[in-house]
Design an enzyme around this catalytic site. Structure first.
Site, PDB file in Angstrom:
ATOM      1  N   ASP A  35       0.824  -1.206   0.000  1.00  0.00           N
ATOM      2  CA  ASP A  35       0.000   0.000   0.000  1.00  0.00           C
ATOM      3  C   ASP A  35       0.863   1.262   0.000  1.00  0.00           C
ATOM      4  OD1 ASP A  35      -1.199  -2.332   1.117  1.00  0.00           O
ATOM      5  OD2 ASP A  35      -2.859  -1.130   1.849  1.00  0.00           O
ATOM      6  N   HIS A  37      -0.894   4.626  -0.465  1.00  0.00           N
ATOM      7  CA  HIS A  37      -1.804   5.570   0.191  1.00  0.00           C
ATOM      8  C   HIS A  37      -1.378   7.036   0.051  1.00  0.00           C
ATOM      9  CE1 HIS A  37      -4.802   2.958   1.816  1.00  0.00           C
ATOM     10  NE2 HIS A  37      -3.920   2.182   2.420  1.00  0.00           N
ATOM     11  N   ASP A  63      -4.108   0.012  -3.365  1.00  0.00           N
ATOM     12  CA  ASP A  63      -4.208   1.130  -2.418  1.00  0.00           C
ATOM     13  C   ASP A  63      -3.183   2.216  -2.737  1.00  0.00           C
ATOM     14  OD1 ASP A  63      -6.325  -0.130  -1.243  1.00  0.00           O
ATOM     15  OD2 ASP A  63      -5.497  -0.133   0.785  1.00  0.00           O
ATOM     16  N   ASN A  95      -8.621  -2.296  -2.039  1.00  0.00           N
ATOM     17  CA  ASN A  95      -9.967  -1.932  -1.589  1.00  0.00           C
ATOM     18  C   ASN A  95     -10.203  -0.421  -1.632  1.00  0.00           C
ATOM     19  OD1 ASN A  95      -8.139  -1.889   0.781  1.00  0.00           O
ATOM     20  ND2 ASN A  95      -9.968  -1.287   1.911  1.00  0.00           N
ATOM     21  N   HIS A  96      -9.141   0.374  -1.659  1.00  0.00           N
ATOM     22  CA  HIS A  96      -9.317   1.823  -1.796  1.00  0.00           C
ATOM     23  C   HIS A  96      -9.462   2.248  -3.253  1.00  0.00           C
ATOM     24  CE1 HIS A  96      -8.913   3.487   2.322  1.00  0.00           C
ATOM     25  NE2 HIS A  96      -8.395   2.287   2.540  1.00  0.00           N
ATOM     26  N   HIS A 141      -4.171  -8.030  -3.080  1.00  0.00           N
ATOM     27  CA  HIS A 141      -4.219  -6.958  -2.084  1.00  0.00           C
ATOM     28  C   HIS A 141      -4.611  -7.478  -0.706  1.00  0.00           C
ATOM     29  CE1 HIS A 141      -4.526  -3.036  -0.314  1.00  0.00           C
ATOM     30  NE2 HIS A 141      -5.720  -3.351   0.151  1.00  0.00           N
ATOM     31  N   HIS A 205      -2.702  -4.520   2.409  1.00  0.00           N
ATOM     32  CA  HIS A 205      -3.976  -4.313   3.094  1.00  0.00           C
ATOM     33  C   HIS A 205      -3.869  -4.035   4.581  1.00  0.00           C
ATOM     34  CE1 HIS A 205      -8.278  -4.331   3.292  1.00  0.00           C
ATOM     35  NE2 HIS A 205      -8.419  -5.543   3.828  1.00  0.00           N
TER      36      HIS A 205
END
Length: 265
Positions: A35, A37, A63, A95-96, A141, A205
């Protein structure tokens, strides 16, 4: 800037649409990234290491957006790489990369344009869900919905691959992430791996203080590539697969820049 991003998203949409939900990669030297982010500085550091290590491929576990302050810049950077080297850069969905999550966790607040937001999520929906490296390492993920066959993975039923977590309990169990996400135990994991003749799973994740964690007798590796996540003091990591040997690079902030903390073989 919005027009440039819109074009990037449209062009990337066509590439992702042509890719299967499960991507197969053969590589002598691949970097696997967790991730990000919206942490542009961390992404640029990892890309610098990739250049130094002369990696053939990069596999991102999803992500890219939300939580950090540079989601758009991170997204633009990875999409440009994908367009430039589509076979070398594998961008999996996290999931983002779903509209119900990225509308409320920072990405939409950066865009503030409904048409651009919808185009971004239409592009995300075409991203691959998983990758298998050298016929033995499964990259995803979140996790798995159960002991499914690889041939059954599809983009329309991606939810549990994006949201699932490993658990210390056997079977499928409830998740603290909500009513729909779920956890899978070692028995489910082992059946999945044996059924598909796999040796290792690498997932993202999960925000981890040390940047990485082993699970299930070191047959599952979780990595998280965003240091100082939402103001915390966590390290981050990424993995190098070289000649089928896995190394974990841990990095964090030293002074005003990121640097390697250690390399775990």
């Amino acid at each position: 800037m919005q027009q440039d991003l819109y074009r990037l998203l449209q062009d990337s949409f066509e590439i992702f649409k042509s890719e299967d939900a499960l991507v197969h990669i053969n590589s002598s030297r691949a970097l696997i990234v967790g991730d990000i982010h919206g942490n542009l500085e961390a992404l640029e550091f990892i890309l610098h290491i990739r250049k130094t290590l002369k990696c053939d491929h990069m596999v991102f576990l999803g992500d890219y957006v939300d939580k950090g302050s540079h989601s758009i810049q991170v997204l633009e950077r990875v999409l440009k790489m994908k367009l430039r080297e589509p076979e070398a850069f594998i961008l999996l969905r996290g999931n983002h990369e779903t509209r119900e999550i990225n509308r409320f966790n920072g990405f939409y607040d950066e865009i503030l344009d409904e048409e651009l937001f919808l185009q971004a999520n239409q592009t995300f929906e075409e991203m691959p869900i998983s990758a298998v490296v050298n016929n033995s390492i499964f990259c995803v993920h979140g996790g798995i919905p159960g002991p499914v066959g690889l041939e059954n993975i599809n983009k329309e039923e991606a939810f549990h691959f994006l949201w699932s977590d490993p658990s210390g309990c056997d079977g499928i169990s409830a998740s603290i992430r909500g009513s729909r996400p779920q956890c899978f135990g070692e028995d489910i994991f082992t059946e999945f791996m044996e059924k598909n003749d796999l040796s290792l799973m690498v997932r993202g994740h999960t925000a981890l203080f040390t940047g990485y964690a082993w699970c299930f007798d070191r047959k599952m590796l979780s990595i998280f590539s965003c240091p100082e996540y939402v103001g915390k003091t966590n390290n981050a990591s990424f993995a190098l697969l070289k000649d089928n040997q896995l190394s974990i690079f841990v990095f964090g902030r030293t002074g005003n820049c990121y640097s390697l903390v250690r390399n775990n073989f």
